[in-house]
Design an enzyme around this catalytic site. Structure first.
Site, PDB file in Angstrom:
ATOM      1  N   ASN A 189       0.841  -1.193   0.000  1.00 28.99           N
ATOM      2  CA  ASN A 189       0.000   0.000   0.000  1.00 28.99           C
ATOM      3  C   ASN A 189       0.887   1.257   0.000  1.00 28.99           C
ATOM      4  O   ASN A 189       2.074   1.187   0.333  1.00 28.99           O
ATOM      5  CB  ASN A 189      -0.919  -0.026   1.225  1.00 28.99           C
ATOM      6  CG  ASN A 189      -1.994   1.032   1.166  1.00 28.99           C
ATOM      7  OD1 ASN A 189      -2.443   1.405   0.090  1.00 28.99           O
ATOM      8  ND2 ASN A 189      -2.407   1.528   2.307  1.00 28.99           N
ATOM      9  N   ASN A 191       1.417   3.650   1.920  1.00 25.94           N
ATOM     10  CA  ASN A 191       2.092   4.100   3.141  1.00 25.94           C
ATOM     11  C   ASN A 191       3.120   3.108   3.664  1.00 25.94           C
ATOM     12  O   ASN A 191       3.738   3.356   4.697  1.00 25.94           O
ATOM     13  CB  ASN A 191       1.061   4.393   4.235  1.00 25.94           C
ATOM     14  CG  ASN A 191       0.281   3.152   4.665  1.00 25.94           C
ATOM     15  OD1 ASN A 191       0.425   2.076   4.105  1.00 25.94           O
ATOM     16  ND2 ASN A 191      -0.573   3.319   5.668  1.00 25.94           N
ATOM     17  N   LYS A 192       3.313   1.982   2.980  1.00 22.54           N
ATOM     18  CA  LYS A 192       4.234   0.964   3.480  1.00 22.54           C
ATOM     19  C   LYS A 192       5.688   1.334   3.172  1.00 22.54           C
ATOM     20  O   LYS A 192       5.985   2.313   2.500  1.00 22.54           O
ATOM     21  CB  LYS A 192       3.887  -0.403   2.887  1.00 22.54           C
ATOM     22  CG  LYS A 192       2.512  -0.916   3.326  1.00 22.54           C
ATOM     23  CD  LYS A 192       2.400  -1.012   4.826  1.00 22.54           C
ATOM     24  CE  LYS A 192       1.108  -1.659   5.304  1.00 22.54           C
ATOM     25  NZ  LYS A 192      -0.095  -0.846   5.074  1.00 22.54           N
ATOM     26  N   ILE A 193       6.614   0.506   3.657  1.00 22.48           N
ATOM     27  CA  ILE A 193       8.038   0.850   3.580  1.00 22.48           C
ATOM     28  C   ILE A 193       8.503   0.983   2.130  1.00 22.48           C
ATOM     29  O   ILE A 193       9.339   1.821   1.802  1.00 22.48           O
ATOM     30  CB  ILE A 193       8.888  -0.151   4.382  1.00 22.48           C
ATOM     31  CG1 ILE A 193      10.309   0.366   4.556  1.00 22.48           C
ATOM     32  CG2 ILE A 193       8.827  -1.541   3.798  1.00 22.48           C
ATOM     33  CD1 ILE A 193      11.056  -0.308   5.677  1.00 22.48           C
ATOM     34  N   ILE A 194       7.960   0.147   1.229  1.00 25.98           N
ATOM     35  CA  ILE A 194       8.023   0.388  -0.210  1.00 25.98           C
ATOM     36  C   ILE A 194       6.627   0.125  -0.756  1.00 25.98           C
ATOM     37  O   ILE A 194       5.807  -0.532  -0.112  1.00 25.98           O
ATOM     38  CB  ILE A 194       9.078  -0.478  -0.947  1.00 25.98           C
ATOM     39  CG1 ILE A 194       8.771  -1.964  -0.795  1.00 25.98           C
ATOM     40  CG2 ILE A 194      10.481  -0.140  -0.486  1.00 25.98           C
ATOM     41  CD1 ILE A 194       9.653  -2.859  -1.666  1.00 25.98           C
TER      42      ILE A 194
END
Length: 376
Positions: A189, A191-194
């Site tokens: 998603n 907002n995730k780290i990638i």
């Protein structure tokens, strides 16, 4: 003039993503098939290592749903789920009309409590209803107590679905999250780290499960010259365009993990001065978190609470967010069985997520520190 907003966890492009997107457009592979998807899956399989068969899908939620399908979860089956998580962990259980049973957290990682987990299993076995799966989460990037949970899984012969939506790059005893469960998932998603803009992957332990996941994710179309369907399938495949973003993002994954961990060091250094704010950190050397989000607990007083601190940050145009509200406290899951002491509810009541993006500059950190000093 209002200062630029500091977001909680915004997307952060590495620079090469457009190359793969342009390739998708140039070759006209822009939907749910194409070389970027195959390459993205291969990148993740190489990263995760042996016995990791990756199926790229439209979301982490879709991946959890497919995991339940692969384990043949049906109406009336019991699935044990960590309560302290985002609702997407639990909702697919309802898709199959199965019965979620929620388990509380333990204090070291905030993840599923092994003691409460075993209590839930024993209780349901005594009722003649052995659970069909255990769904555990590595919350905010912190691995759960893997050894204890897998020991219980093996003892009662109940498979584990590992929700590592937030934990790509995190490790337990130097083994990557996403490789512990009978089936595992990761989210990409925004907002995730990638990110892939929106997307996720299902990680299987066998090639057969990967093939079955692909079949279900592509409307369960049978291998015939005409459209033939014998069972319900889903439109869950990721697009070739989104997968291209994912390939470019994989190139900077290790850098992003290092940046998130530097953010944690920043918070650890400054919050050491605050007696009333506690930063959640790795409990010991067995745990290696990507620190997707930095989370705190606040000792409530007349002068400080999570609501007061959140408002102070908001006044300075800095985004923060309350912790996930545990599932056993959600109206949607009212009446579901819950095992534990409500530690997750207590943590939720005191907790806040702080800005943790990989593009957090020194100027941003100075603004964050300024707000914290207001409530010191």
């Amino acid at each position: 003039m209002e200062e630029q907003k500091i977001w909680l966890s915004p997307p952060h492009m590495g620079g090469n993503e457009l190359k793969y997107i342009h390739n998708a457009f140039d070759t006209n592979w822009i939907s749910q098939f194409g070389p970027n998807i195959n390459e993205f899956e291969k990148c993740l399989e190489n990263y995760l290592g042996e016995n990791s068969f990756v199926s790229a899908v439209s979301s982490g939620t879709a991946a959890i749903h497919l995991a339940l399908k692969l384990l043949d979860i049906q109406s009336g089956d019991i699935v044990i789920c960590q309560s302290f998580t985002f609702v997407a962990s639990a909702n697919p259980i309802l898709y199959e009309k199965a019965i979620p049973v929620f388990v509380d957290s333990e204090p070291d990682t905030w993840n599923i409590c092994p003691n409460a987990l075993e209590d839930a299993i024993k209780h349901n076995i005594q009722k003649g209803k052995k659970p069909k799966a255990i769904l555990t989460v590595s919350l905010y990037g912190m691995p759960y107590k893997v050894d204890e949970v897998l020991e219980i899984s093996k003892k009662y012969e109940i498979p584990v679905i590992e929700d590592s939506a937030e934990a790509l790059g995190s490790r337990y005893k130097n083994q990557l999250c996403g490789t512990f469960g009978d089936l595992s998932i990761v989210s990409f998603n925004g907002n995730k780290i990638i990110t892939t803009s929106g997307g996720g992957v299902l990680i299987s332990r066998t090639k057969e499960h990967k093939e079955r996941a692909f079949y279900l994710a592509t409307q369960a179309k049978e291998d015939k010259e005409y459209y033939s369907h014998s069972e319900t399938g889903y439109n869950y495949r990721i697009s070739n365009v989104s997968a291209g973003i994912g390939i470019g993002q994989m190139e900077v994954l290790n850098e992003r993990i290092a940046q998130r961990r530097l953010n944690h060091e920043f918070y650890n250094d400054i919050l050491a001065q605050f007696e009333n704010i506690e930063l959640s950190s790795e409990p010991n050397e067995n745990f290696y978190s990507n620190y997707w989000l930095n989370t705190i607990q606040i000792k409530r007083s007349d002068k400080l609470s999570k609501e007061i601190l959140k408002e102070k940050f908001s006044e300075s145009n800095i985004e923060t967010r309350y912790l996930w509200k545990p599932m056993h406290l959600q109206p949607l899951y009212k009446g579901c069985d819950f095992f534990g002491s409500n530690l997750s509810g207590i943590i939720f009541d005191k907790g806040l997520c702080l800005p943790s993006g990989t593009n957090l500059t020194d100027i941003c950190k100075e603004r964050i520190l300024k707000v914290l000093n207001m409530v010191k």
